[in-house]
Design a protein around this motif. Structure first.
Motif, PDB file in Angstrom:
ATOM      1  N   UNK A  58       0.857  -1.196   0.000  1.00  0.00           N
ATOM      2  CA  UNK A  58       0.000   0.000   0.000  1.00  0.00           C
ATOM      3  C   UNK A  58       0.894   1.248   0.000  1.00  0.00           C
ATOM      4  N   UNK A  59       1.698   1.348  -1.038  1.00  0.00           N
ATOM      5  CA  UNK A  59       2.750   2.357  -1.078  1.00  0.00           C
ATOM      6  C   UNK A  59       2.189   3.762  -1.234  1.00  0.00           C
ATOM      7  N   UNK A  60       1.218   3.942  -2.110  1.00  0.00           N
ATOM      8  CA  UNK A  60       0.626   5.269  -2.277  1.00  0.00           C
ATOM      9  C   UNK A  60      -0.059   5.720  -0.990  1.00  0.00           C
ATOM     10  N   UNK A  61      -0.740   4.798  -0.316  1.00  0.00           N
ATOM     11  CA  UNK A  61      -1.374   5.114   0.960  1.00  0.00           C
ATOM     12  C   UNK A  61      -0.318   5.478   2.008  1.00  0.00           C
ATOM     13  N   UNK A  62       0.791   4.749   1.984  1.00  0.00           N
ATOM     14  CA  UNK A  62       1.880   5.042   2.923  1.00  0.00           C
ATOM     15  C   UNK A  62       2.437   6.441   2.685  1.00  0.00           C
ATOM     16  N   UNK A  63       2.643   6.798   1.420  1.00  0.00           N
ATOM     17  CA  UNK A  63       3.174   8.126   1.107  1.00  0.00           C
ATOM     18  C   UNK A  63       2.191   9.219   1.507  1.00  0.00           C
ATOM     19  N   UNK A  64       0.907   8.997   1.254  1.00  0.00           N
ATOM     20  CA  UNK A  64      -0.098   9.975   1.665  1.00  0.00           C
ATOM     21  C   UNK A  64      -0.128  10.128   3.185  1.00  0.00           C
ATOM     22  N   UNK A  65      -0.012   9.020   3.894  1.00  0.00           N
ATOM     23  CA  UNK A  65       0.018   9.034   5.356  1.00  0.00           C
ATOM     24  C   UNK A  65       1.249   9.780   5.848  1.00  0.00           C
ATOM     25  N   UNK A  66       2.367   9.559   5.186  1.00  0.00           N
ATOM     26  CA  UNK A  66       3.609  10.259   5.538  1.00  0.00           C
ATOM     27  C   UNK A  66       3.402  11.762   5.454  1.00  0.00           C
ATOM     28  N   UNK A  67       2.912  12.239   4.326  1.00  0.00           N
ATOM     29  CA  UNK A  67       2.770  13.689   4.150  1.00  0.00           C
ATOM     30  C   UNK A  67       1.703  14.286   5.060  1.00  0.00           C
ATOM     31  N   UNK A  68       0.663  13.514   5.362  1.00  0.00           N
ATOM     32  CA  UNK A  68      -0.365  14.002   6.282  1.00  0.00           C
ATOM     33  C   UNK A  68       0.174  14.125   7.706  1.00  0.00           C
ATOM     34  N   UNK A  69       1.143  13.290   8.054  1.00  0.00           N
ATOM     35  CA  UNK A  69       1.668  13.278   9.416  1.00  0.00           C
ATOM     36  C   UNK A  69       2.943  14.066   9.630  1.00  0.00           C
ATOM     37  N   UNK A  70       3.521  14.608   8.560  1.00  0.00           N
ATOM     38  CA  UNK A  70       4.788  15.341   8.680  1.00  0.00           C
ATOM     39  C   UNK A  70       4.632  16.580   9.558  1.00  0.00           C
ATOM     40  N   UNK A  71       5.663  16.853  10.328  1.00  0.00           N
ATOM     41  CA  UNK A  71       5.714  18.065  11.133  1.00  0.00           C
ATOM     42  C   UNK A  71       6.789  18.952  10.510  1.00  0.00           C
ATOM     43  N   UNK A  72       6.358  20.087   9.995  1.00  0.00           N
ATOM     44  CA  UNK A  72       7.259  20.998   9.286  1.00  0.00           C
ATOM     45  C   UNK A  72       8.417  21.431  10.180  1.00  0.00           C
ATOM     46  N   UNK A  73       9.621  21.336   9.639  1.00  0.00           N
ATOM     47  CA  UNK A  73      10.808  21.808  10.333  1.00  0.00           C
ATOM     48  C   UNK A  73      11.382  20.845  11.362  1.00  0.00           C
ATOM     49  N   UNK A  74      10.766  19.684  11.553  1.00  0.00           N
ATOM     50  CA  UNK A  74      11.251  18.707  12.528  1.00  0.00           C
ATOM     51  C   UNK A  74      12.174  17.711  11.826  1.00  0.00           C
ATOM     52  N   UNK A  75      13.426  17.711  12.231  1.00  0.00           N
ATOM     53  CA  UNK A  75      14.435  16.868  11.582  1.00  0.00           C
ATOM     54  C   UNK A  75      14.142  15.376  11.718  1.00  0.00           C
ATOM     55  N   UNK A  76      13.486  14.965  12.800  1.00  0.00           N
ATOM     56  CA  UNK A  76      13.133  13.548  12.938  1.00  0.00           C
ATOM     57  C   UNK A  76      12.214  13.113  11.799  1.00  0.00           C
ATOM     58  N   UNK A  77      11.278  13.974  11.454  1.00  0.00           N
ATOM     59  CA  UNK A  77      10.350  13.651  10.369  1.00  0.00           C
ATOM     60  C   UNK A  77      11.067  13.639   9.021  1.00  0.00           C
ATOM     61  N   UNK A  78      12.015  14.524   8.850  1.00  0.00           N
ATOM     62  CA  UNK A  78      12.818  14.513   7.626  1.00  0.00           C
ATOM     63  C   UNK A  78      13.576  13.193   7.517  1.00  0.00           C
ATOM     64  N   UNK A  79      14.214  12.791   8.598  1.00  0.00           N
ATOM     65  CA  UNK A  79      14.988  11.545   8.558  1.00  0.00           C
ATOM     66  C   UNK A  79      14.087  10.336   8.326  1.00  0.00           C
ATOM     67  N   UNK A  80      12.932  10.308   8.958  1.00  0.00           N
ATOM     68  CA  UNK A  80      12.038   9.163   8.750  1.00  0.00           C
ATOM     69  C   UNK A  80      11.537   9.131   7.320  1.00  0.00           C
ATOM     70  N   UNK A  81      11.268  10.289   6.722  1.00  0.00           N
ATOM     71  CA  UNK A  81      10.807  10.342   5.331  1.00  0.00           C
ATOM     72  C   UNK A  81      11.902   9.869   4.379  1.00  0.00           C
ATOM     73  N   UNK A  82      13.120  10.315   4.607  1.00  0.00           N
ATOM     74  CA  UNK A  82      14.232   9.861   3.762  1.00  0.00           C
ATOM     75  C   UNK A  82      14.444   8.360   3.900  1.00  0.00           C
ATOM     76  N   UNK A  83      14.366   7.855   5.115  1.00  0.00           N
ATOM     77  CA  UNK A  83      14.524   6.418   5.350  1.00  0.00           C
ATOM     78  C   UNK A  83      13.417   5.649   4.635  1.00  0.00           C
ATOM     79  N   UNK A  84      12.204   6.182   4.672  1.00  0.00           N
ATOM     80  CA  UNK A  84      11.075   5.570   3.972  1.00  0.00           C
ATOM     81  C   UNK A  84      11.345   5.475   2.469  1.00  0.00           C
ATOM     82  N   UNK A  85      11.777   6.574   1.862  1.00  0.00           N
ATOM     83  CA  UNK A  85      12.023   6.557   0.421  1.00  0.00           C
ATOM     84  C   UNK A  85      13.173   5.622   0.059  1.00  0.00           C
TER      85      UNK A  85
END
Length: 125
Positions: A58-85
């Motif tokens: 469910x990759x598209x759903x995962x990506x949508x969930x990622x962007x819905x849950x991102x916290x702007x400017x938080x490096x932890x979220x940046x790292x988790x997003x990069x790790x996801x990709x």
């Protein structure tokens, strides 16, 4: 096709390394979860959720969930997003295709993420 896929895989890895170095001061992003679930943060819960969705195809759903849950400017979220990709990049090309996703989308997702953090000029990839 395999040579083109290998080239795209390397491009995605290079973009991941570049973003990690510029924004995280790391060679490669590697978001990891705490051993105990009771120690999970909101970012950890999001990471677990998107990784589970992706592994189920469910990759598209995962990506949508990622962007819905991102916290702007938080490096932890940046790292988790990069790790996801990068996790998606490690998936078999047939698995991605069978689930309506492509390496091009992985690369575009990383570029979009970088752009959100002020990193531009990744058009060479």
């Amino acid at each position: 096709m395999a040579v083109q896929d290998d080239h795209m895989i390397r491009n995605i890895q290079d973009v991941g390394r570049l973003i990690a170095k510029l924004l995280l001061g790391e060679q490669m992003p590697a978001y990891t979860l705490p051993e105990r679930k009771e120690d999970y943060t909101e970012a950890d819960r999001l990471f677990e959720q998107i990784m589970d969705l992706a592994s189920q195809g469910k990759i598209n759903e995962a990506e949508n969930t990622l962007y819905a849950g991102m916290v702007e400017g938080d490096r932890d979220y940046l790292e988790l997003a990069l790790t996801f990709y990068l996790y998606l990049n490690d998936m078999d090309g047939d698995f991605l295709d069978d689930n309506g996703y492509s390496r091009e989308e992985v690369l575009e997702g990383m570029k979009d993420l970088a752009s959100d953090w002020g990193v531009t000029g990744l058009d060479a990839f």
